[in-house]
Design a protein around this motif. Structure first.
Motif, PDB file in Angstrom:
ATOM      1  N   TRP A  59      35.893 -31.335 -79.200  1.00  0.00           N
ATOM      2  CA  TRP A  59      36.542 -31.574 -80.996  1.00  0.00           C
ATOM      3  C   TRP A  59      35.866 -30.925 -81.286  1.00  0.00           C
ATOM      4  N   VAL A  60      34.278 -31.246 -80.631  1.00  0.00           N
ATOM      5  CA  VAL A  60      34.272 -29.487 -81.299  1.00  0.00           C
ATOM      6  C   VAL A  60      33.513 -28.471 -81.284  1.00  0.00           C
ATOM      7  N   ARG A  61      33.480 -28.441 -79.912  1.00  0.00           N
ATOM      8  CA  ARG A  61      33.629 -27.125 -78.854  1.00  0.00           C
ATOM      9  C   ARG A  61      35.339 -26.653 -79.742  1.00  0.00           C
ATOM     10  N   GLU A  62      36.102 -27.312 -79.598  1.00  0.00           N
ATOM     11  CA  GLU A  62      37.968 -26.288 -80.407  1.00  0.00           C
ATOM     12  C   GLU A  62      37.551 -26.471 -81.511  1.00  0.00           C
ATOM     13  N   GLN A  63      36.233 -26.936 -82.626  1.00  0.00           N
ATOM     14  CA  GLN A  63      36.387 -26.867 -84.280  1.00  0.00           C
ATOM     15  C   GLN A  63      35.871 -25.594 -84.748  1.00  0.00           C
ATOM     16  N   ARG A  64      34.535 -25.051 -83.220  1.00  0.00           N
ATOM     17  CA  ARG A  64      33.649 -23.948 -83.088  1.00  0.00           C
ATOM     18  C   ARG A  64      34.492 -23.078 -83.249  1.00  0.00           C
ATOM     19  N   ALA A  65      35.294 -22.648 -81.623  1.00  0.00           N
ATOM     20  CA  ALA A  65      36.242 -22.041 -81.675  1.00  0.00           C
ATOM     21  C   ALA A  65      37.259 -20.841 -82.512  1.00  0.00           C
ATOM     22  N   SER A  66      37.252 -22.511 -83.271  1.00  0.00           N
ATOM     23  CA  SER A  66      38.591 -21.994 -84.652  1.00  0.00           C
ATOM     24  C   SER A  66      37.580 -21.080 -85.409  1.00  0.00           C
ATOM     25  N   VAL A  67      36.687 -21.430 -85.820  1.00  0.00           N
ATOM     26  CA  VAL A  67      36.013 -20.054 -86.658  1.00  0.00           C
ATOM     27  C   VAL A  67      35.613 -19.015 -85.552  1.00  0.00           C
ATOM     28  N   GLY A  68      35.546 -18.763 -85.066  1.00  0.00           N
ATOM     29  CA  GLY A  68      34.914 -17.903 -83.921  1.00  0.00           C
ATOM     30  C   GLY A  68      34.020 -17.822 -83.346  1.00  0.00           C
ATOM     31  N   TYR A  69      33.226 -19.253 -83.415  1.00  0.00           N
ATOM     32  CA  TYR A  69      32.253 -19.145 -82.444  1.00  0.00           C
ATOM     33  C   TYR A  69      32.011 -19.083 -81.344  1.00  0.00           C
ATOM     34  N   THR A  70      31.187 -18.218 -80.203  1.00  0.00           N
ATOM     35  CA  THR A  70      31.872 -18.320 -78.867  1.00  0.00           C
ATOM     36  C   THR A  70      29.992 -18.653 -78.620  1.00  0.00           C
ATOM     37  N   GLY A  71      28.891 -18.801 -78.967  1.00  0.00           N
ATOM     38  CA  GLY A  71      27.773 -18.837 -78.690  1.00  0.00           C
ATOM     39  C   GLY A  71      27.643 -20.281 -77.785  1.00  0.00           C
ATOM     40  N   PRO A  72      26.439 -20.301 -77.250  1.00  0.00           N
ATOM     41  CA  PRO A  72      26.283 -21.389 -76.165  1.00  0.00           C
ATOM     42  C   PRO A  72      26.550 -22.841 -76.660  1.00  0.00           C
ATOM     43  N   ASP A  73      26.926 -23.497 -76.380  1.00  0.00           N
ATOM     44  CA  ASP A  73      26.848 -25.471 -76.555  1.00  0.00           C
ATOM     45  C   ASP A  73      25.687 -25.405 -76.549  1.00  0.00           C
ATOM     46  N   ASP A  74      25.490 -25.265 -77.724  1.00  0.00           N
ATOM     47  CA  ASP A  74      23.635 -26.130 -77.605  1.00  0.00           C
ATOM     48  C   ASP A  74      23.556 -26.580 -78.692  1.00  0.00           C
ATOM     49  N   SER A  76      21.395 -25.740 -81.527  1.00  0.00           N
ATOM     50  CA  SER A  76      21.055 -24.178 -81.964  1.00  0.00           C
ATOM     51  C   SER A  76      22.035 -24.345 -83.771  1.00  0.00           C
ATOM     52  N   VAL A  77      21.163 -23.430 -85.088  1.00  0.00           N
ATOM     53  CA  VAL A  77      21.591 -23.963 -86.200  1.00  0.00           C
ATOM     54  C   VAL A  77      22.589 -23.045 -86.093  1.00  0.00           C
ATOM     55  N   ARG A  78      23.199 -21.824 -85.239  1.00  0.00           N
ATOM     56  CA  ARG A  78      23.676 -21.558 -85.014  1.00  0.00           C
ATOM     57  C   ARG A  78      24.866 -21.999 -85.291  1.00  0.00           C
ATOM     58  N   ALA A  79      24.843 -22.709 -83.595  1.00  0.00           N
ATOM     59  CA  ALA A  79      26.194 -24.371 -83.593  1.00  0.00           C
ATOM     60  C   ALA A  79      26.345 -24.766 -84.086  1.00  0.00           C
ATOM     61  N   VAL A  80      25.522 -25.714 -84.783  1.00  0.00           N
ATOM     62  CA  VAL A  80      25.299 -27.063 -85.950  1.00  0.00           C
ATOM     63  C   VAL A  80      26.265 -26.014 -87.603  1.00  0.00           C
ATOM     64  N   LYS A  81      26.064 -24.645 -87.788  1.00  0.00           N
ATOM     65  CA  LYS A  81      26.471 -23.782 -88.771  1.00  0.00           C
ATOM     66  C   LYS A  81      27.656 -23.532 -88.400  1.00  0.00           C
ATOM     67  N   ALA A  82      28.159 -23.210 -87.772  1.00  0.00           N
ATOM     68  CA  ALA A  82      30.145 -23.457 -87.026  1.00  0.00           C
ATOM     69  C   ALA A  82      30.727 -24.099 -87.437  1.00  0.00           C
ATOM     70  N   LEU A  83      30.144 -26.121 -86.715  1.00  0.00           N
ATOM     71  CA  LEU A  83      30.566 -26.180 -86.790  1.00  0.00           C
ATOM     72  C   LEU A  83      31.464 -27.094 -88.600  1.00  0.00           C
ATOM     73  N   ARG A  84      29.476 -26.948 -89.269  1.00  0.00           N
ATOM     74  CA  ARG A  84      29.740 -27.303 -90.381  1.00  0.00           C
ATOM     75  C   ARG A  84      30.486 -26.166 -91.408  1.00  0.00           C
ATOM     76  N   ASP A  85      31.326 -25.009 -90.663  1.00  0.00           N
ATOM     77  CA  ASP A  85      31.882 -23.840 -91.454  1.00  0.00           C
ATOM     78  C   ASP A  85      33.843 -24.649 -91.470  1.00  0.00           C
ATOM     79  N   ALA A  86      33.666 -25.338 -89.909  1.00  0.00           N
ATOM     80  CA  ALA A  86      35.161 -25.381 -89.595  1.00  0.00           C
ATOM     81  C   ALA A  86      35.324 -26.402 -89.914  1.00  0.00           C
ATOM     82  N   ARG A  87      34.441 -27.338 -90.367  1.00  0.00           N
ATOM     83  CA  ARG A  87      34.919 -28.798 -90.702  1.00  0.00           C
ATOM     84  C   ARG A  87      33.722 -28.905 -92.261  1.00  0.00           C
TER      85      ARG A  87
END
Length: 104
Positions: A59-74, A76-87
């Motif tokens: 679910w997390v990967r799907e949410q991040r992809a919905s905002v264009g996140y293509t970074g690694p599953d780690d 990182s601040v970018r990964a967390v931010k992408a999830l918060r951008d999506a949700r």
């Protein structure tokens, strides 16, 4: 009252019910129907065996992809931010924990 509302990610599973229905269908199935029902039952049983953490990670990967996140599953601040951008309703704590689930 003024705090951030939490988004709870609830994992819903219908696979157990589907597997049960397929087993019941197999009891009265004719020879022509059996191979297809048996294959469907194996698929449903595999789906039911997937751990909740893995489903939350998906679910997390799907949410991040919905905002264009293509970074690694780690974690990182970018990964967390992408999830918060999506949700945006997720707290930082929830987003970090869910991101950890996606890494595992």
């Amino acid at each position: 009252m003024f705090g951030r509302r939490e988004l709870s990610v609830l994992v819903l599973r219908d696979a157990d019910d589907i597997a049960r229905a397929l087993r019941e269908a197999l009891e009265g199935a004719g020879e022509a129907e059996r191979p297809g029902l048996e294959a469907a039952l194996r698929i449903a049983e595999r789906a039911a065996a997937v751990p909740d953490r893995e489903l939350r990670g998906r679910w997390v990967r799907e949410q991040r992809a919905s905002v264009g996140y293509t970074g690694p599953d780690d974690e990182s601040v970018r990964a967390v931010k992408a999830l918060r951008d999506a949700r945006p309703e997720l707290s930082l704590l929830s987003a970090v924990q869910l991101t950890k689930d996606a890494v595992r």
